[in-house]
Design a protein around this motif. Structure first.
Motif, PDB file in Angstrom:
ATOM      1  N   LEU A  86       0.797  -1.216   0.000  1.00  0.00           N
ATOM      2  CA  LEU A  86       0.000   0.000   0.000  1.00  0.00           C
ATOM      3  C   LEU A  86       0.839   1.278   0.000  1.00  0.00           C
ATOM      4  O   LEU A  86       0.449   2.274  -0.604  1.00  0.00           O
ATOM      5  N   CYS A  87       1.970   1.269   0.674  1.00  0.00           N
ATOM      6  CA  CYS A  87       2.741   2.496   0.874  1.00  0.00           C
ATOM      7  C   CYS A  87       4.188   2.327   0.409  1.00  0.00           C
ATOM      8  O   CYS A  87       4.788   1.279   0.632  1.00  0.00           O
ATOM      9  N   PRO A  88       4.748   3.386  -0.202  1.00  0.00           N
ATOM     10  CA  PRO A  88       6.161   3.326  -0.573  1.00  0.00           C
ATOM     11  C   PRO A  88       7.007   3.063   0.667  1.00  0.00           C
ATOM     12  O   PRO A  88       6.632   3.507   1.745  1.00  0.00           O
ATOM     13  N   PRO A  89       8.079   2.364   0.574  1.00  0.00           N
ATOM     14  CA  PRO A  89       8.754   1.916  -0.641  1.00  0.00           C
ATOM     15  C   PRO A  89       8.227   0.597  -1.200  1.00  0.00           C
ATOM     16  O   PRO A  89       8.844   0.002  -2.077  1.00  0.00           O
ATOM     17  N   ARG A  90       7.095   0.131  -0.707  1.00  0.00           N
ATOM     18  CA  ARG A  90       6.458  -1.103  -1.167  1.00  0.00           C
ATOM     19  C   ARG A  90       7.411  -2.301  -1.075  1.00  0.00           C
ATOM     20  O   ARG A  90       7.638  -3.028  -2.020  1.00  0.00           O
ATOM     21  N   GLN A  91       7.937  -2.453   0.137  1.00  0.00           N
ATOM     22  CA  GLN A  91       8.787  -3.604   0.465  1.00  0.00           C
ATOM     23  C   GLN A  91       8.207  -4.255   1.716  1.00  0.00           C
ATOM     24  O   GLN A  91       7.721  -3.560   2.614  1.00  0.00           O
ATOM     25  N   TRP A  92       8.296  -5.585   1.767  1.00  0.00           N
ATOM     26  CA  TRP A  92       7.760  -6.308   2.920  1.00  0.00           C
ATOM     27  C   TRP A  92       8.501  -5.915   4.192  1.00  0.00           C
ATOM     28  O   TRP A  92       9.725  -5.870   4.222  1.00  0.00           O
ATOM     29  N   HIS A  93       7.738  -5.653   5.251  1.00  0.00           N
ATOM     30  CA  HIS A  93       8.305  -5.318   6.559  1.00  0.00           C
ATOM     31  C   HIS A  93       8.558  -6.567   7.392  1.00  0.00           C
ATOM     32  O   HIS A  93       9.344  -6.537   8.334  1.00  0.00           O
ATOM     33  N   LEU A  94       7.855  -7.633   7.082  1.00  0.00           N
ATOM     34  CA  LEU A  94       8.011  -8.918   7.750  1.00  0.00           C
ATOM     35  C   LEU A  94       8.182  -9.982   6.676  1.00  0.00           C
ATOM     36  O   LEU A  94       8.132  -9.681   5.487  1.00  0.00           O
ATOM     37  N   ALA A  95       8.351 -11.217   7.089  1.00  0.00           N
ATOM     38  CA  ALA A  95       8.348 -12.359   6.175  1.00  0.00           C
ATOM     39  C   ALA A  95       7.165 -13.238   6.562  1.00  0.00           C
ATOM     40  O   ALA A  95       6.600 -13.102   7.656  1.00  0.00           O
ATOM     41  N   ALA A  96       6.780 -14.134   5.655  1.00  0.00           N
ATOM     42  CA  ALA A  96       5.621 -14.987   5.909  1.00  0.00           C
ATOM     43  C   ALA A  96       5.881 -16.406   5.413  1.00  0.00           C
ATOM     44  O   ALA A  96       6.467 -16.595   4.340  1.00  0.00           O
ATOM     45  N   GLU A  97       5.418 -17.370   6.202  1.00  0.00           N
ATOM     46  CA  GLU A  97       5.558 -18.780   5.858  1.00  0.00           C
ATOM     47  C   GLU A  97       4.282 -19.528   6.239  1.00  0.00           C
ATOM     48  O   GLU A  97       3.763 -19.334   7.344  1.00  0.00           O
ATOM     49  N   THR A  98       3.822 -20.369   5.332  1.00  0.00           N
ATOM     50  CA  THR A  98       2.629 -21.167   5.637  1.00  0.00           C
ATOM     51  C   THR A  98       2.970 -22.199   6.702  1.00  0.00           C
ATOM     52  O   THR A  98       4.050 -22.790   6.695  1.00  0.00           O
ATOM     53  N   ARG A  99       2.063 -22.399   7.635  1.00  0.00           N
ATOM     54  CA  ARG A  99       2.225 -23.415   8.677  1.00  0.00           C
ATOM     55  C   ARG A  99       1.375 -24.642   8.388  1.00  0.00           C
ATOM     56  O   ARG A  99       1.650 -25.710   8.913  1.00  0.00           O
ATOM     57  N   GLU A 100       0.351 -24.429   7.602  1.00  0.00           N
ATOM     58  CA  GLU A 100      -0.576 -25.487   7.186  1.00  0.00           C
ATOM     59  C   GLU A 100      -0.838 -25.257   5.702  1.00  0.00           C
ATOM     60  O   GLU A 100      -0.526 -24.184   5.181  1.00  0.00           O
ATOM     61  N   PRO A 101      -1.430 -26.243   5.022  1.00  0.00           N
ATOM     62  CA  PRO A 101      -1.843 -25.968   3.649  1.00  0.00           C
ATOM     63  C   PRO A 101      -2.689 -24.692   3.632  1.00  0.00           C
ATOM     64  O   PRO A 101      -3.509 -24.462   4.518  1.00  0.00           O
ATOM     65  N   PHE A 102      -2.450 -23.871   2.634  1.00  0.00           N
ATOM     66  CA  PHE A 102      -2.930 -22.492   2.594  1.00  0.00           C
ATOM     67  C   PHE A 102      -3.754 -22.280   1.332  1.00  0.00           C
ATOM     68  O   PHE A 102      -3.337 -22.659   0.238  1.00  0.00           O
ATOM     69  N   ARG A 103      -4.939 -21.705   1.501  1.00  0.00           N
ATOM     70  CA  ARG A 103      -5.760 -21.257   0.367  1.00  0.00           C
ATOM     71  C   ARG A 103      -6.082 -19.800   0.605  1.00  0.00           C
ATOM     72  O   ARG A 103      -6.378 -19.393   1.723  1.00  0.00           O
ATOM     73  N   ALA A 104      -6.018 -19.020  -0.467  1.00  0.00           N
ATOM     74  CA  ALA A 104      -6.265 -17.583  -0.317  1.00  0.00           C
ATOM     75  C   ALA A 104      -6.702 -16.983  -1.637  1.00  0.00           C
ATOM     76  O   ALA A 104      -6.515 -17.576  -2.703  1.00  0.00           O
ATOM     77  N   TRP A 105      -7.267 -15.798  -1.527  1.00  0.00           N
ATOM     78  CA  TRP A 105      -7.483 -14.964  -2.697  1.00  0.00           C
ATOM     79  C   TRP A 105      -6.268 -14.058  -2.776  1.00  0.00           C
ATOM     80  O   TRP A 105      -5.926 -13.373  -1.805  1.00  0.00           O
ATOM     81  N   GLU A 106      -5.618 -14.041  -3.914  1.00  0.00           N
ATOM     82  CA  GLU A 106      -4.446 -13.205  -4.131  1.00  0.00           C
ATOM     83  C   GLU A 106      -4.847 -12.024  -5.014  1.00  0.00           C
ATOM     84  O   GLU A 106      -5.593 -12.188  -5.976  1.00  0.00           O
ATOM     85  N   PHE A 107      -4.326 -10.852  -4.666  1.00  0.00           N
ATOM     86  CA  PHE A 107      -4.636  -9.623  -5.391  1.00  0.00           C
ATOM     87  C   PHE A 107      -3.351  -8.957  -5.855  1.00  0.00           C
ATOM     88  O   PHE A 107      -2.415  -8.802  -5.055  1.00  0.00           O
ATOM     89  N   ASP A 108      -3.304  -8.549  -7.105  1.00  0.00           N
ATOM     90  CA  ASP A 108      -2.187  -7.798  -7.655  1.00  0.00           C
ATOM     91  C   ASP A 108      -2.315  -6.346  -7.191  1.00  0.00           C
ATOM     92  O   ASP A 108      -3.360  -5.707  -7.384  1.00  0.00           O
ATOM     93  N   ALA A 109      -1.263  -5.825  -6.585  1.00  0.00           N
ATOM     94  CA  ALA A 109      -1.321  -4.486  -5.994  1.00  0.00           C
ATOM     95  C   ALA A 109      -1.568  -3.393  -7.032  1.00  0.00           C
ATOM     96  O   ALA A 109      -2.331  -2.463  -6.774  1.00  0.00           O
ATOM     97  N   VAL A 110      -0.951  -3.484  -8.187  1.00  0.00           N
ATOM     98  CA  VAL A 110      -1.137  -2.451  -9.212  1.00  0.00           C
ATOM     99  C   VAL A 110      -2.595  -2.414  -9.658  1.00  0.00           C
ATOM    100  O   VAL A 110      -3.199  -1.333  -9.774  1.00  0.00           O
TER     101      VAL A 110
END
Length: 161
Positions: A86-110
């Motif tokens: 959402l905000c510049p510099p548009r870099q991840w502040h944290l990291a993320a890892e799935t702990r279980e099988p993961f389903r999601a809706w993914e959205f392109d930021a642009v």
């Protein structure tokens, strides 16, 4: 850490939208599935998308120099994964890892940025909901890091600080 239930932070992102706004946003959604143990993104990488978790859990972690990764929060179904797009510099502040099988809706930021520029009411609703998530995540990160690395409380006194 226990994951947030569906109505917790992030779950409010879609709930904050009107039915029409929800429909517009969902035209941009892509269904994704990942196995447990998948690194979704790393701190400092380009943040160009976000997810709304449908099932599974994701651990959010931060690299602690000399100590490795520290999990600061675990989120689950209904939660928003990723706000750094959402905000510049548009870099991840944290990291993320799935702990279980993961389903999601993914959205392109642009694409979402473009939609918000076209429909400013949707943009305001979305930014407000994401800001609430940012506040929740920052508080959770602070609390977790204090638990892990803060000074110990008074010992043996029985008195509250």
């Amino acid at each position: 850490m226990t994951p947030h239930p569906g109505g917790a932070p992030g779950g409010s992102v879609l709930a904050a939208l009107t039915a029409e706004q929800h429909g517009k946003l969902m035209t941009l959604a892509r269904d994704v599935a990942l196995p447990a143990g998948t690194r979704i993104f790393e701190e400092g990488e380009k943040a160009d998308r976000f997810w709304i978790i449908r099932s599974g859990t994701v651990a959010l972690d931060i690299h602690m120099p000399g100590r490795g990764r520290a999990v600061v929060e675990t989120i689950g179904a209904g939660s928003l994964l990723g706000w750094s797009w959402l905000c510049p510099p548009r870099q991840w502040h944290l990291a993320a890892e799935t702990r279980e099988p993961f389903r999601a809706w993914e959205f392109d930021a642009v694409a979402v940025h473009d939609l918000c520029a076209e429909d400013t009411a949707l943009g305001l609703s979305l930014v407000t909901a994401v800001a609430e998530t940012i506040g929740e995540r920052l508080r959770a990160t602070r609390t977790r890091l204090l638990d892990l690395y803060g000074p110990p409380g008074p010992q043996g006194s029985g008195a509250a600080p």
